[in-house]
Each structure stands twice: as structure tokens, then as C-alpha cells.
Design a protein around this motif. Structure first.
Motif, PDB file in Angstrom:
ATOM      1  N   TRP A  46      -9.395  36.880  56.036  1.00  0.00           N
ATOM      2  CA  TRP A  46      -8.889  38.017  56.812  1.00  0.00           C
ATOM      3  C   TRP A  46      -9.628  38.201  58.135  1.00  0.00           C
ATOM      4  N   LEU A  47     -10.791  37.592  58.270  1.00  0.00           N
ATOM      5  CA  LEU A  47     -11.584  37.775  59.489  1.00  0.00           C
ATOM      6  C   LEU A  47     -10.877  37.266  60.747  1.00  0.00           C
ATOM      7  N   TRP A  48      -9.950  36.328  60.591  1.00  0.00           N
ATOM      8  CA  TRP A  48      -9.222  35.831  61.755  1.00  0.00           C
ATOM      9  C   TRP A  48      -8.418  36.944  62.429  1.00  0.00           C
ATOM     10  N   LEU A  49      -8.092  37.996  61.658  1.00  0.00           N
ATOM     11  CA  LEU A  49      -7.323  39.104  62.231  1.00  0.00           C
ATOM     12  C   LEU A  49      -8.152  40.022  63.117  1.00  0.00           C
ATOM     13  N   ALA A  50      -9.464  40.001  62.969  1.00  0.00           N
ATOM     14  CA  ALA A  50     -10.314  40.920  63.734  1.00  0.00           C
ATOM     15  C   ALA A  50     -10.131  40.752  65.250  1.00  0.00           C
ATOM     16  N   PRO A  51     -10.278  39.542  65.796  1.00  0.00           N
ATOM     17  CA  PRO A  51     -10.080  39.433  67.253  1.00  0.00           C
ATOM     18  C   PRO A  51      -8.629  39.688  67.675  1.00  0.00           C
ATOM     19  N   VAL A  52      -7.682  39.367  66.820  1.00  0.00           N
ATOM     20  CA  VAL A  52      -6.274  39.626  67.147  1.00  0.00           C
ATOM     21  C   VAL A  52      -6.052  41.129  67.294  1.00  0.00           C
ATOM     22  N   LEU A  71      -5.856  52.834  72.890  1.00  0.00           N
ATOM     23  CA  LEU A  71      -5.539  51.532  72.291  1.00  0.00           C
ATOM     24  C   LEU A  71      -6.809  50.738  72.013  1.00  0.00           C
ATOM     25  N   HIS A  72      -7.780  50.818  72.898  1.00  0.00           N
ATOM     26  CA  HIS A  72      -9.078  50.176  72.638  1.00  0.00           C
ATOM     27  C   HIS A  72      -9.698  50.746  71.365  1.00  0.00           C
ATOM     28  N   PHE A  73      -9.666  52.053  71.241  1.00  0.00           N
ATOM     29  CA  PHE A  73     -10.267  52.714  70.082  1.00  0.00           C
ATOM     30  C   PHE A  73      -9.553  52.305  68.790  1.00  0.00           C
ATOM     31  N   ILE A  74      -8.236  52.266  68.825  1.00  0.00           N
ATOM     32  CA  ILE A  74      -7.463  51.839  67.646  1.00  0.00           C
ATOM     33  C   ILE A  74      -7.812  50.395  67.293  1.00  0.00           C
ATOM     34  N   GLY A  75      -7.811  49.523  68.285  1.00  0.00           N
ATOM     35  CA  GLY A  75      -8.130  48.116  68.032  1.00  0.00           C
ATOM     36  C   GLY A  75      -9.527  47.935  67.468  1.00  0.00           C
ATOM     37  N   SER A  76     -10.504  48.629  68.028  1.00  0.00           N
ATOM     38  CA  SER A  76     -11.884  48.520  67.536  1.00  0.00           C
ATOM     39  C   SER A  76     -12.018  49.059  66.118  1.00  0.00           C
ATOM     40  N   THR A  77     -11.319  50.156  65.822  1.00  0.00           N
ATOM     41  CA  THR A  77     -11.339  50.704  64.465  1.00  0.00           C
ATOM     42  C   THR A  77     -10.738  49.711  63.484  1.00  0.00           C
ATOM     43  N   LEU A  78      -9.642  49.079  63.877  1.00  0.00           N
ATOM     44  CA  LEU A  78      -9.035  48.055  63.016  1.00  0.00           C
ATOM     45  C   LEU A  78      -9.983  46.880  62.802  1.00  0.00           C
ATOM     46  N   VAL A  79     -10.705  46.488  63.844  1.00  0.00           N
ATOM     47  CA  VAL A  79     -11.689  45.405  63.701  1.00  0.00           C
ATOM     48  C   VAL A  79     -12.702  45.778  62.628  1.00  0.00           C
TER      49      VAL A  79
END
Length: 100
Positions: free
Chosen positions: A49-55, A26-34
Motif C-alpha cells: 500500500w505504500l506505493w499509494l502514499a506519493p500518489v 488539497l495539500h492538507f488532504i493529501g498529506s493526511t492521506l499519506v
């Protein structure tokens, strides 16, 4: 351990807080999405769209901690070292040093 003299001292603790493979995934997926969100925002010029990065990054990571690790994310106690740890672990996954 409540304080660390350096990131080098912190990182083994960080890895210990990420023993569950599902949490690391899940960390890897989240970081890839960032990364994808940041690239999209920069190349499209749609910086909103940058507001979505930390989310995306924290959302996936925190689900991993609460659902699988059953621990409190290190971000709450060590925000800077934890952020660095996320990206070091990401790079180590890509290099095959940490398994997901």
C-alpha cells in the motif's frame, strides 16, 4: 529566485506559492492521506500500500497548483525543500498558524 541558501530562506517563497486556500486544503488532504496510508501499511503489514502514499500526496497537491494556484509546483525545482515545506505547512495548519 532559483536557489536558496537554506530552508529558512525557501519557506517564505513556498508559502507565497500556496496563497490560494483551496490549494492549501488539497495539500492538507493529501498529506493526511499519506499519513493514513503509511500507518495502515505499517500496522496491517501490507507494505504494498505504500506505493499509494506519493500518489495521494503529490496528486492532491498538484491538482491544487494546476487548478487553483495556476503555477508550477515547487517540487519540480526544489524537491527536498518542497517536501520539507509540505510538512512544515501541515504542522502550521494543525497549530493554526496557516489557515485552510
Amino acid at each position: 529566485m532559483s536557489s536558496f541558501a537554506s530552508f529558512q530562506d525557501f519557506y517564505p517563497y513556498y508559502l507565497n506559492e500556496h496563497r490560494d486556500r483551496r490549494c492549501r486544503r488539497l495539500h492538507f488532504i493529501g498529506s493526511t492521506l499519506v499519513l493514513l496510508i503509511v500507518l495502515f501499511a505499517l500496522f496491517s503489514g501490507r507494505l504494498v500500500w505504500l506505493w499509494l502514499a506519493p500518489v495521494a500526496g503529490y496528486g492532491f497537491a498538484w491538482i491544487g497548483h494546476f487548478a487553483f494556484e495556476k503555477n508550477r509546483p515547487a517540487t519540480f525545482r526544489h524537491p527536498l525543500y518542497s517536501l520539507i515545506g509540505d510538512w512544515v505547512m501541515y504542522w502550521e495548519v494543525l497549530r493554526g498558524k496557516v489557515k485552510i
